[in-house]
Design an enzyme around this catalytic site. Structure first.
Site, mmCIF file in Angstrom:
data_model
loop_
_atom_site.group_PDB
_atom_site.id
_atom_site.type_symbol
_atom_site.label_atom_id
_atom_site.label_comp_id
_atom_site.label_asym_id
_atom_site.label_seq_id
_atom_site.Cartn_x
_atom_site.Cartn_y
_atom_site.Cartn_z
ATOM 1 N N SER A 146 -81.628 44.762 -11.748
ATOM 2 C CA SER A 146 -80.078 44.833 -12.177
ATOM 3 C C SER A 146 -79.752 46.200 -12.509
ATOM 4 O O SER A 146 -80.420 46.671 -13.278
ATOM 5 C CB SER A 146 -79.889 43.807 -13.201
ATOM 6 O OG SER A 146 -78.554 43.677 -13.626
ATOM 7 N N LYS A 147 -78.799 46.600 -11.910
ATOM 8 C CA LYS A 147 -77.882 48.066 -12.297
ATOM 9 C C LYS A 147 -77.362 47.795 -13.566
ATOM 10 O O LYS A 147 -77.408 48.697 -14.408
ATOM 11 C CB LYS A 147 -76.564 48.165 -11.394
ATOM 12 C CG LYS A 147 -77.058 48.293 -9.927
ATOM 13 C CD LYS A 147 -75.839 48.399 -9.127
ATOM 14 C CE LYS A 147 -76.234 48.609 -7.599
ATOM 15 N NZ LYS A 147 -75.147 48.962 -6.575
ATOM 16 N N ARG A 148 -77.358 46.570 -14.071
ATOM 17 C CA ARG A 148 -77.143 46.682 -15.721
ATOM 18 C C ARG A 148 -78.221 47.012 -16.509
ATOM 19 O O ARG A 148 -78.259 47.161 -17.616
ATOM 20 C CB ARG A 148 -76.595 45.070 -16.049
ATOM 21 C CG ARG A 148 -75.297 44.581 -15.362
ATOM 22 C CD ARG A 148 -74.730 43.145 -15.901
ATOM 23 N NE ARG A 148 -73.534 42.918 -15.228
ATOM 24 C CZ ARG A 148 -73.549 42.188 -14.039
ATOM 25 N NH1 ARG A 148 -74.447 42.178 -13.338
ATOM 26 N NH2 ARG A 148 -72.189 42.009 -13.616
ATOM 27 N N GLN A 149 -79.411 47.005 -15.988
ATOM 28 C CA GLN A 149 -80.719 47.347 -16.574
ATOM 29 C C GLN A 149 -80.527 48.969 -16.725
ATOM 30 O O GLN A 149 -80.814 49.729 -15.517
ATOM 31 C CB GLN A 149 -81.898 47.023 -15.960
ATOM 32 C CG GLN A 149 -82.301 45.570 -15.826
ATOM 33 C CD GLN A 149 -83.397 45.248 -15.106
ATOM 34 O OE1 GLN A 149 -83.252 44.672 -13.971
ATOM 35 N NE2 GLN A 149 -84.646 45.912 -15.317
ATOM 36 N N PHE A 162 -81.942 53.639 -13.559
ATOM 37 C CA PHE A 162 -81.296 54.609 -12.992
ATOM 38 C C PHE A 162 -82.148 55.877 -13.059
ATOM 39 O O PHE A 162 -82.461 56.215 -13.920
ATOM 40 C CB PHE A 162 -79.952 54.893 -13.763
ATOM 41 C CG PHE A 162 -78.762 53.668 -13.478
ATOM 42 C CD1 PHE A 162 -78.275 53.593 -12.070
ATOM 43 C CD2 PHE A 162 -78.674 52.752 -14.267
ATOM 44 C CE1 PHE A 162 -77.329 52.615 -11.802
ATOM 45 C CE2 PHE A 162 -77.847 51.740 -14.012
ATOM 46 C CZ PHE A 162 -77.120 51.689 -12.927
#
Length: 494
Positions: free
Chosen positions: A276-279, A283
């Site tokens: 998840s990009k929320r992790q 990045f």
């Protein structure tokens, strides 16, 4: 390496006769992220596989920014994506920054091309104007959900008469353009999933290809750009596999030859959950800030999945290019084990230290980090000399997994003089003063300590002369005196 050179000189497309070397145009592949977020591990893996495929065959790797979702654009994301690709060692050959013969490479700068294509589809009857309001579409969605069906557009505006369409256009009624999905579906051969068939018209309504604001949707923009940029192979995530049936219909309606497709299995967490990009920790920028090396990330994401004859830790980019084999990519999801990040980075950091040219860069970087972290406390400037820093790197290689680790409190003794009281030393051994005097005399005698074996022999001889302290106790005294640490240095990783 010879096999790599031969593959670059002689490669064959899917369907070519086995064992026959056929000359083919150099492939053109593209990585087409949306600048609605920053580059993460999943995106890096897709970009890397495109890069490997192109470079192994002497082709071109294109960066195309799909910025048509205007509401979700993130300022600075477009530049940051290319920055991270360059940092990772997989820079594009063509992009908005680097230029090229098939630009612009940003979709918002190609709007006339999409409008012209949509107009051509309207002219040939493969598309139509849709005037349905958002309220009606929401109603259709709620009714489908209430009845337990998958929401889909009912193709109502497909049945409008030409005069009705012209009347509404003349009245300025907002309209989108939808593509007419044909019933039935021809199978296509995916380079990973094999022969695949999805009859999208049976389960979906006609998709929007041009929005009311003149911006295209992904379906139209990707097809138009792949054609005009002469993309020969599309390597993208398997989440787009079903949509490929729509894209092939668009290619057919436009009379264009589609590229070959290879849909990459998803990159998942070790427990099988979706990345998840929320992790925040997935990045690329964050990994860079933590001291993770770019070759570590490339090695890690390829190790997690398939595409190679075997898996091993420590492959550099040139080895990945040489060993990549698209026919070895399986349909199984790739499981990413971030717990192995320290191990991978330790291996690649050691390789950099052992490379004279790369080690010189590490020395300069470490010197700057030492000055920034301990500058005001450094009393002996000799610790900033290249030879000293080189010695530190040599002694700690294989033990630390990042340069940042050499700056933590456990390694502060390498850069600043430790402060230890006599009382602290005597608490470890009542013979602390005798130990210190004997070691100082040993050093002053000018003995050779080029090997740890010789030094251990001399220290054990000193310990044998002590009355109440064993060798292990003597070493604890020396460790405390020299490093202000009671225990062995514990490498903390990131």
């Amino acid at each position: 390496m010879l096999g790599c050179v031969l593959r670059k000189m002689c490669w064959k497309r899917t369907g070519a006769r086995r064992g026959v070397c056929t000359r083919q145009p150099a492939p053109r592949v593209r990585f087409a992220p949306s600048p609605t977020g920053f580059l993460h591990l999943g995106g890096l893996r897709t970009a890397l596989y495109n890069y490997l495929f192109a470079k192994q065959r002497g082709g071109a790797f294109i960066l195309r920014l799909e910025d048509t979702d205007r509401a979700r654009l993130l300022p600075g994301a477009a530049d940051a994506i290319e920055d991270m690709l360059e940092w990772a060692g997989v820079p594009p050959d063509e992009s908005s920054r680097r230029g090229g013969d098939y630009g612009p490479y940003v979709q918002s700068e190609r709007l006339p091309l999409y409008s012209q294509t949509a107009a051509a589809l309207l002219q040939t009857g493969h598309a139509y104007y849709c005037f349905c309001s958002n309220q009606r579409l929401d109603l259709l969605k709620r009714e489908a959900q209430r009845s337990g069906h998958v929401p889909r557009y009912d193709n109502r505006c497909r049945r409008l008469q030409p005069e009705q369409v012209q009347q509404r256009l003349a009245q300025g009624v907002p309209a989108v353009v939808r593509f007419k999905l044909a019933s039935g579906a021809e199978p296509f051969q995916d380079m990973v999933f094999g022969w695949t068939r999805h009859e999208v018209a049976a389960v979906e309504g006609d998709p929007i290809i041009l929005k009311a604001d003149g911006f295209p949707t992904y379906h139209l923009a990707s097809v138009v750009d792949d054609h005009h940029m002469r993309v020969s192979h599309v390597l993208r995530g398997s989440e787009w596999l079903i949509s490929t049936a729509k894209h092939l219909q668009l290619f057919r309606a436009l009379g264009w030859t589609p590229p070959a497709y290879a849909h990459l299995p998803l990159l998942l967490n070790r427990d099988g959950s979706k990345l998840s990009k929320r992790q925040g920790d997935i990045f690329i920028q964050r990994f860079r800030e933590q001291g993770v090396l770019p070759e570590t990330l490339l090695d890690l994401v390829t190790h997690a999945g398939s595409g190679f004859d075997n898996n091993r830790i420590g492959r550099r980019l040139e080895e990945l290019v040489c060993e990549f084999n698209i026919s070895k990519i399986t349909t199984h999801s790739a499981l990413l084990d971030l717990d192995k990040l320290h191990e991978f980075n330790r291996v690649h950091l050691q390789r950099r230290i052992e490379d004279e040219e790369k080690c010189a860069v590490l020395r300069d970087e470490l010197r700057q980090r030492v000055l920034h972290t301990h500058g005001s406390q450094i009393s002996d400037r000799a610790v900033l000399e290249p030879l000293y820093i080189q010695r530190v790197l040599e002694l700690r290689k294989g033990h630390v997994c990042s340069l940042r680790e050499l700056l933590n409190h456990m390694h502060a003794y390498l850069w600043i003089r430790p402060r230890v009281t006599r009382q602290q030393l005597q608490e470890v051994s009542a013979e602390a003063e005798n130990i210190a005097a004997a070691v100082i005399q040993l050093v002053a005698s000018g003995g050779s300590f080029e090997s740890t074996e010789h030094l251990n022999t001399e220290l054990k001889l000193i310990a044998s002369r002590l009355k109440h302290t064993k060798y292990s106790g003597m070493m604890r005294v020396l460790r405390l005196a020299l490093s202000a640490q009671q225990e062995l240095v514990n490498d903390e990783g990131f």
